[in-house]
Design an enzyme around this catalytic site. Structure first.
Site, mmCIF file in Angstrom:
data_model
loop_
_atom_site.group_PDB
_atom_site.id
_atom_site.type_symbol
_atom_site.label_atom_id
_atom_site.label_comp_id
_atom_site.label_asym_id
_atom_site.label_seq_id
_atom_site.Cartn_x
_atom_site.Cartn_y
_atom_site.Cartn_z
ATOM 1 C CE LYS A 13 -2.343 -1.444 4.178
ATOM 2 N NZ LYS A 13 -1.231 -2.719 4.238
ATOM 3 N NE ARG A 160 5.880 -0.325 10.054
ATOM 4 C CZ ARG A 160 4.525 0.108 9.520
ATOM 5 N NH1 ARG A 160 4.616 -0.063 8.121
ATOM 6 N NH2 ARG A 160 3.802 -0.839 9.949
ATOM 7 N NE ARG A 171 2.090 -5.128 10.795
ATOM 8 C CZ ARG A 171 3.104 -4.716 10.306
ATOM 9 N NH1 ARG A 171 4.157 -4.874 10.982
ATOM 10 N NH2 ARG A 171 3.606 -3.966 8.937
#
Ligand code: AP5
Ligand code: MG
Length: 213
Positions: A13, A160, A171
Site C-alpha cells: 500500500k 519498524r 497484525r
C-alpha cells in the site's frame, strides 16, 4: 480523485501510494505514518497508539477517525487523496461514509491489493524505511545502493519495531478478523477494484493505473 488502498500488512500500500502520489499529485494519507509521526514527536496520542501498534492490534476507531477527518480537509487534499491503511474496521468505514457525506465528497475507487499471506512475512521483515524522507526499501526486493543509507536523501534506514515475526503474526490475524470484511463492504458499494499484488512494483503500479483510468 479519492482512493482507498486496501490490503494486508506488507501488500504494498505504502509503496504504491508513493508512486501514485507522483503521478496524480494527490497526497498519501497513511494513518500508520501519522501515528508513527505522533510517537516520534512524543505526543500523548503517539504514546497511547504505541501500545496497540507494538501488539499488532488496532488503535481505537475514534482516534484514527479524528485524524483522518482533519487531514482530508487540509488544502493539499483539495483535489483528492489516497487513504492508505484507513479504514480498517467496519466502524471506520461507516464513519468515513458519514464524514464524506457531510463534506459533499465520495470515494471513487477502493483498490484492494491482493497478496498471498505466505509472501507477507518476508516482505515485512526485510522492509527498511528512511528516517528522514520516509522512502521504502527491501533488503532483497528493492535494496538500497549503500547498506542502511537512503538512495534518495542519504538518510539512515531503520526497521519498524512492529516488523518482527511475532508482531507481524498478530497484525495478519487482526487484518483477517477486522479489515478483510471491508472487501465485501466496498464490493456492495460497487467501488472495489481487485489487483493482483504479486509481481514487480512497476507491474503492480501499471495494474492500478489501468483501473483508475
Ligand atoms: P500501517 O503502517 O498502516 O501498517 P500495515 O497496514 O500493517 O501495512 P504496512 O505499512 O506494513 O504494509 P504496506 O502495505 O504499506 O507495505 P509496503 O508498501 O511498505 O499500520 C501500522 C499500525 O498502526 C497498525 O498495526 C495499527 O496498530 C496502527 N494503525 C494504522 N492505521 C490504523 C487504523 N486505520 N486503525 C487502527 N489502527 C491503525 O511494502 C512492504 C515491503 O514489501 C517493503 O519493504 C517493500 O519494499 C516491499 N514490497 C512492496 N511491493 C513489493 C512487490 N511487489 N514485490 C516485492 N516486495 C515488495
Ligand atoms: Mg504502509
Amino acid at each position: 480523485m479519492n482512493i482507498i488502498l486496501l490490503g494486508p500488512p506488507g501488500a504494498g500500500k505504502g509503496t504504491q501510494a508513493k508512486r501514485l502520489t507522483e503521478k496524480y499529485h494527490i497526497p498519501q494519507v497513511s494513518t500508520g505514518d501519522m501515528l508513527r509521526e505522533a510517537l516520534k514527536e512524543g505526543s500523548p496520542l503517539g504514546l497511547e497508539a504505541k501500545k496497540y501498534m507494538d501488539q499488532g492490534g488496532l488503535v481505537p476507531d475514534e482516534v484514527v477517525i479524528g485524524l483522518v477527518k482533519e487531514r482530508i480537509q487540509k488544502p493539499d487534499a483539495g483535489n483528492g487523496y489516497m487513504l492508505d491503511g484507513f479504514p480498517r474496521t467496519s466502524g471506520q468505514a461507516k464513519a468515513l461514509d458519514k464524514i464524506l457525506e457531510q463534506l459533499g465528497q465520495k470515494i471513487d475507487h477502493v483498490v484492494s491489493i491482493e497478496v498471498p499471506s505466505s509472501e507477507l512475512l518476508g516482505r515485512l521483515t526485510g522492509r527498511r524505511t528512511c528516517r528522514a524522507c520516509g522512502a521504502g526499501f527491501h533488503l532483497m526486493y528493492d535494496p538500497p545502493k549503500k547498506e542502511a543509507i537512503c538512495d534518495k536523501c542519504g538518510g539512515e534506514l531503520y526497521q519498524r519495531s512492529d516488523d518482527n515475526e511475532s508482531t507481524v503474526k498478530s497484525r495478519l490475524e487482526t487484518y483477517e478478523a477486522q479489515t478483510k470484511p471491508l472487501i465485501e463492504y466496498y464490493q456492495n458499494q460497487g467501488k472495489l477494484r481487485r489487483i493482483n499484488g504479486v509481481g514487480s512494483m512497476n507491474e503492480i503500479l501499471a495494474r492500478i493505473q489501468a483501473v483508475l483510468e
